[in-house]
Scaffold this motif. Structure first.
Motif, mmCIF file in Angstrom:
data_model
loop_
_atom_site.group_PDB
_atom_site.id
_atom_site.type_symbol
_atom_site.label_atom_id
_atom_site.label_comp_id
_atom_site.label_asym_id
_atom_site.label_seq_id
_atom_site.Cartn_x
_atom_site.Cartn_y
_atom_site.Cartn_z
ATOM 1 N N MET A 58 0.842 -1.201 0.000
ATOM 2 C CA MET A 58 0.000 0.000 0.000
ATOM 3 C C MET A 58 0.876 1.249 0.000
ATOM 4 S SD MET A 58 -1.461 -0.038 3.882
ATOM 5 C CE MET A 58 -0.396 -0.265 5.297
ATOM 6 N N PHE A 59 0.233 2.364 -0.333
ATOM 7 C CA PHE A 59 0.935 3.645 -0.375
ATOM 8 C C PHE A 59 0.064 4.692 0.304
ATOM 9 C CE2 PHE A 59 1.845 7.760 -2.415
ATOM 10 C CZ PHE A 59 3.207 7.864 -2.154
ATOM 11 N N ASP A 60 0.699 5.449 1.194
ATOM 12 C CA ASP A 60 0.005 6.480 1.962
ATOM 13 C C ASP A 60 -0.091 7.752 1.112
ATOM 14 O OD1 ASP A 60 -0.804 8.430 3.718
ATOM 15 O OD2 ASP A 60 0.765 8.065 5.209
ATOM 16 N N CYS A 61 -1.304 8.121 0.729
ATOM 17 C CA CYS A 61 -1.508 9.281 -0.161
ATOM 18 C C CYS A 61 -1.459 10.615 0.581
ATOM 19 C CB CYS A 61 -2.854 9.170 -0.877
ATOM 20 S SG CYS A 61 -3.085 7.607 -1.730
ATOM 21 N N ARG A 62 -1.391 10.569 1.912
ATOM 22 C CA ARG A 62 -1.294 11.783 2.746
ATOM 23 C C ARG A 62 -2.460 12.735 2.494
ATOM 24 N NH1 ARG A 62 5.171 12.877 3.629
ATOM 25 N NH2 ARG A 62 5.712 10.667 3.832
ATOM 26 N N MET A 63 -3.642 12.181 2.439
ATOM 27 C CA MET A 63 -4.846 12.986 2.217
ATOM 28 C C MET A 63 -5.931 12.569 3.205
ATOM 29 S SD MET A 63 -4.842 12.706 -1.930
ATOM 30 C CE MET A 63 -6.481 13.341 -2.242
ATOM 31 N N MET A 71 3.270 -0.036 -8.136
ATOM 32 C CA MET A 71 1.958 0.373 -8.658
ATOM 33 C C MET A 71 1.152 1.114 -7.598
ATOM 34 S SD MET A 71 -0.867 -1.639 -10.787
ATOM 35 C CE MET A 71 0.157 -1.412 -12.218
ATOM 36 N N ALA A 72 1.254 0.679 -6.339
ATOM 37 C CA ALA A 72 0.538 1.396 -5.269
ATOM 38 C C ALA A 72 1.042 2.839 -5.208
ATOM 39 C CB ALA A 72 0.736 0.689 -3.929
ATOM 40 N N GLU A 73 2.352 3.015 -5.322
ATOM 41 C CA GLU A 73 2.894 4.381 -5.257
ATOM 42 C C GLU A 73 2.475 5.205 -6.478
ATOM 43 O OE1 GLU A 73 6.998 4.947 -4.247
ATOM 44 O OE2 GLU A 73 6.897 7.092 -4.756
ATOM 45 N N GLN A 74 2.550 4.591 -7.643
ATOM 46 C CA GLN A 74 2.181 5.340 -8.856
ATOM 47 C C GLN A 74 0.725 5.795 -8.796
ATOM 48 O OE1 GLN A 74 2.757 3.118 -12.533
ATOM 49 N NE2 GLN A 74 1.356 4.509 -13.599
ATOM 50 N N LEU A 75 -0.163 4.883 -8.431
ATOM 51 C CA LEU A 75 -1.594 5.242 -8.366
ATOM 52 C C LEU A 75 -1.851 6.213 -7.221
ATOM 53 C CD1 LEU A 75 -3.072 1.700 -9.053
ATOM 54 C CD2 LEU A 75 -3.259 3.685 -10.572
ATOM 55 N N ARG A 90 0.172 8.481 -6.051
ATOM 56 C CA ARG A 90 0.624 9.832 -6.438
ATOM 57 C C ARG A 90 -0.321 10.437 -7.481
ATOM 58 N NH1 ARG A 90 5.174 11.442 -3.977
ATOM 59 N NH2 ARG A 90 6.584 9.839 -3.186
ATOM 60 N N GLU A 91 -0.863 9.599 -8.351
ATOM 61 C CA GLU A 91 -1.870 10.108 -9.302
ATOM 62 C C GLU A 91 -3.084 10.634 -8.543
ATOM 63 O OE1 GLU A 91 -3.046 7.365 -12.432
ATOM 64 O OE2 GLU A 91 -0.955 6.760 -12.719
ATOM 65 N N PHE A 92 -3.489 9.908 -7.505
ATOM 66 C CA PHE A 92 -4.642 10.342 -6.711
ATOM 67 C C PHE A 92 -4.335 11.658 -5.998
ATOM 68 C CE2 PHE A 92 -7.318 9.876 -2.764
ATOM 69 C CZ PHE A 92 -8.529 10.113 -3.399
ATOM 70 N N TYR A 93 -3.144 11.732 -5.430
ATOM 71 C CA TYR A 93 -2.742 12.972 -4.741
ATOM 72 C C TYR A 93 -2.781 14.156 -5.714
ATOM 73 C CZ TYR A 93 0.173 16.449 -2.455
ATOM 74 O OH TYR A 93 0.636 17.621 -1.923
ATOM 75 N N ASP A 94 -2.322 13.937 -6.921
ATOM 76 C CA ASP A 94 -2.308 15.031 -7.906
ATOM 77 C C ASP A 94 -3.724 15.506 -8.270
ATOM 78 O OD1 ASP A 94 0.432 15.081 -7.929
ATOM 79 O OD2 ASP A 94 0.642 13.796 -9.695
ATOM 80 N N LEU A 95 -4.709 14.649 -8.028
ATOM 81 C CA LEU A 95 -6.108 15.010 -8.326
ATOM 82 C C LEU A 95 -6.825 15.639 -7.132
ATOM 83 C CD1 LEU A 95 -7.160 11.722 -10.172
ATOM 84 C CD2 LEU A 95 -6.965 13.974 -11.228
ATOM 85 N N ARG A 96 -6.078 15.910 -6.036
ATOM 86 C CA ARG A 96 -6.742 16.228 -4.759
ATOM 87 C C ARG A 96 -7.725 17.381 -4.840
ATOM 88 N NH1 ARG A 96 -1.822 17.776 -5.262
ATOM 89 N NH2 ARG A 96 -0.987 19.756 -4.520
#
Ligand SMILES: [Zn+2]
Length: 501
Positions: free
Chosen positions: A202-207, A269-273, A275-281
């Motif tokens: 998993m990747f922590d999106c910090r959101m 892939m968790a990190e890539q997705l 970071r994509e989610f973070y960019d859409l915040r």
């Protein structure tokens, strides 16, 4: 439909299933006790004989698929409570203990599938799901262990380490529980048949925020997650939105990727997705109005009904359901001819039942159950109706309303109070007892989003209002004291300014 190359060689399997679900709002001082499960939903091995609800849909699906394969199904507990504050220690021990005792009595199982919420906190334990999965794993080290989670969950290392498979709902509102349960079953069977060997990261999106998935950028991102699942070696992709009002160390949105044998791919892939989610915040979050803005819009709206969602006091997110801030603001703002509800106030309901329909009396309502309840309001009202046998629909399921009292003040303001904590899902909560919404200028609802589809049938003027309470959507100021990483929107660049430059 997935084919399983070793299915016949597997022979007859033993499948163990259970549900344990509540979403804990650590800002709410109302404890979640056994009475909360008894009042909402508690079955000891027979939930699949009932009509399915959101948190038992998976059990129905898992049972029917296993029985179609001729497998033995061992069904344990289904326990669901309306969200509130942390679960009382003895209650958590009793519920988790029952699942473990059933598993032991069955002599273990080949496949263990659980429907869990993922944001359950007990007074002594901030990761109930991790604890339960770990204790099951300790007893059944060889079993295939999978869990389906609400997307408003806190994903933890303990949960990932203890289980083979974790999958979250993808949709909010949650209308994909059965589809996700199907996915969990497929993956569990393939794991058991040794067609695949799942690896999770998993990747922590910090959101910290809320995200509706039915339109706009969020809908597109859910499609992106589904597309990623079709890539070579990828088995499942989830986004946990997190439950913002859980002050625990693992609160926060995370992407979760399950791959076949490839841990590095899962991580990347968790990190890539993520970071994509973070960019859409900025695009995926929902704008809210202040109470003053909402009242101004209500005033200036012409003839049609305005629906105001009292987001800060949603019992479905663990708020008490008895704040009066929005009611007070509407009265002080001079709004006439509106309806408001449902305020949870068992004491006032008792007084009204004693007084009887048709009485006129002075009542103090709301503002008392919890530290986030705010202040009560004093009214002089006529009791228009009292009903104890009504329900309201959310999708196909009919949810009880408790004893519901219709109060009228100033000839044109209608207030509903009851003795069962529930959010408003459907206009019938008002209509059945006699309040005609079509004749009203506005209706203020204790609900966050689950009312949306039913109320959009009666109005296209719906306002999300950032009211105070246990589920106030003020994520810049939310007092999360245990979170391990900085998060947006409290910090403008939680990954560091270089990342956002
Ligand atoms: Zn949820």
């Amino acid at each position: 439909m997935i084919t399983f190359s070793n299915l016949e060689a597997m022979g007859s399997m033993r499948l163990f299933i259970a549900t344990l679900s509540t979403e804990t709002n650590t800002f709410c001082s109302l404890p979640t006790a056994m009475s909360g499960f008894e009042e909402f939903y508690l079955r000891h091995g027979n939930a699949t004989q009932d009509v399915p609800n959101l948190m038992t849909e998976a059990l129905h699906l898992w049972r029917s698929r296993a029985e179609a394969l001729g497998w033995e199904v061992i069904e344990s507990l289904s326990a669901i409570a309306e969200p509130a504050g942390p679960t009382v220690r003895s209650c958590y021990e009793a519920l988790s203990g029952e699942i473990l005792a059933d598993l032991e009595a069955a002599g273990g199982a080949d496949i263990i599938l659980l429907q869990l919420h993922g944001a359950m906190v007990a007074e002594h334990l901030e990761d109930c799901e991790g604890d339960l999965l770990e204790r099951i794993r300790a007893r059944c080290p060889e079993a295939t262990l999978g869990a389906l989670l609400d997307l408003h969950c806190h994903l933890t290392d303990k949960m990932l380490t203890a289980s083979d498979l974790l999958v979250c709902f993808k949709e909010y509102p949650h209308d994909d529980a059965t589809a996700r349960a199907d996915e969990v079953f497929d993956l569990a069977v393939r794991t058991r048949a040794e067609n695949i060997r799942p690896r999770m990261a998993m990747f922590d999106c910090r959101m910290i925020n809320l995200y509706l998935t039915k339109s706009g950028a969020m809908k597109d991102f859910v499609a992106r997650l589904s597309a990623a699942e079709k890539l070579d070696g990828v088995l499942s992709v989830s986004l946990s939105h997190a439950f913002p009002w859980g002050d625990v160390s693992d609160v926060g949105a995370r992407t979760l990727v399950v791959t076949d044998r490839d841990e590095a791919l899962a991580r990347s892939m968790a990190e890539q997705l993520g970071r994509e989610f973070y960019d859409l915040r900025e695009q995926v979050t929902i704008p809210y109005l202040s109470m003053a803005e909402a009242i101004e819009r209500t005033e200036t709206t012409a003839s049609q009904l305005t629906v105001l969602a009292d987001m800060g006091d949603n019992t479905g997110g663990g708020s008490p359901g008895d704040t009066t801030a929005l009611l007070q603001a509407l009265l002080e703002g001079g709004i006439r001819n509106f309806a408001c509800g449902i305020i949870w106030d068992p004491g006032a309901v008792r007084i009204c039942c004693d007084a009887g329909v048709g009485s006129r009396l002075k009542l103090r309502i709301g503002g008392k159950a919890s530290s986030v309840s705010g202040f009560p309001i004093d009214i002089e009202a006529r009791i228009m109706n009292i009903q104890s046998d009504l329900g309201q629909h959310i999708g196909p399921s009919l949810e009880p309303l408790g004893t519901l009292v219709w109060l009228r003040l100033d000839d044109d303001v209608d207030i509903l109070i009851n003795n069962l904590r529930t959010q408003v899902y459907h206009p019938e909560a008002f209509e059945q007892i006699g309040v005609r919404l079509a004749d009203k200028k506005a209706v203020a609802l204790k609900s966050m989003f689950h009312f949306y589809s039913a109320f959009s049938e009666v109005s296209d003027h719906i306002l999300q209002v950032a009211t105070p309470g246990g589920t106030s959507p003020d994520f810049e100021k939310i007092a999360l004291t245990k979170i391990k990483t900085p998060f947006w929107p409290q910090v403008p660049s939680p990954f560091g300014p270089h990342r956002d430059a």
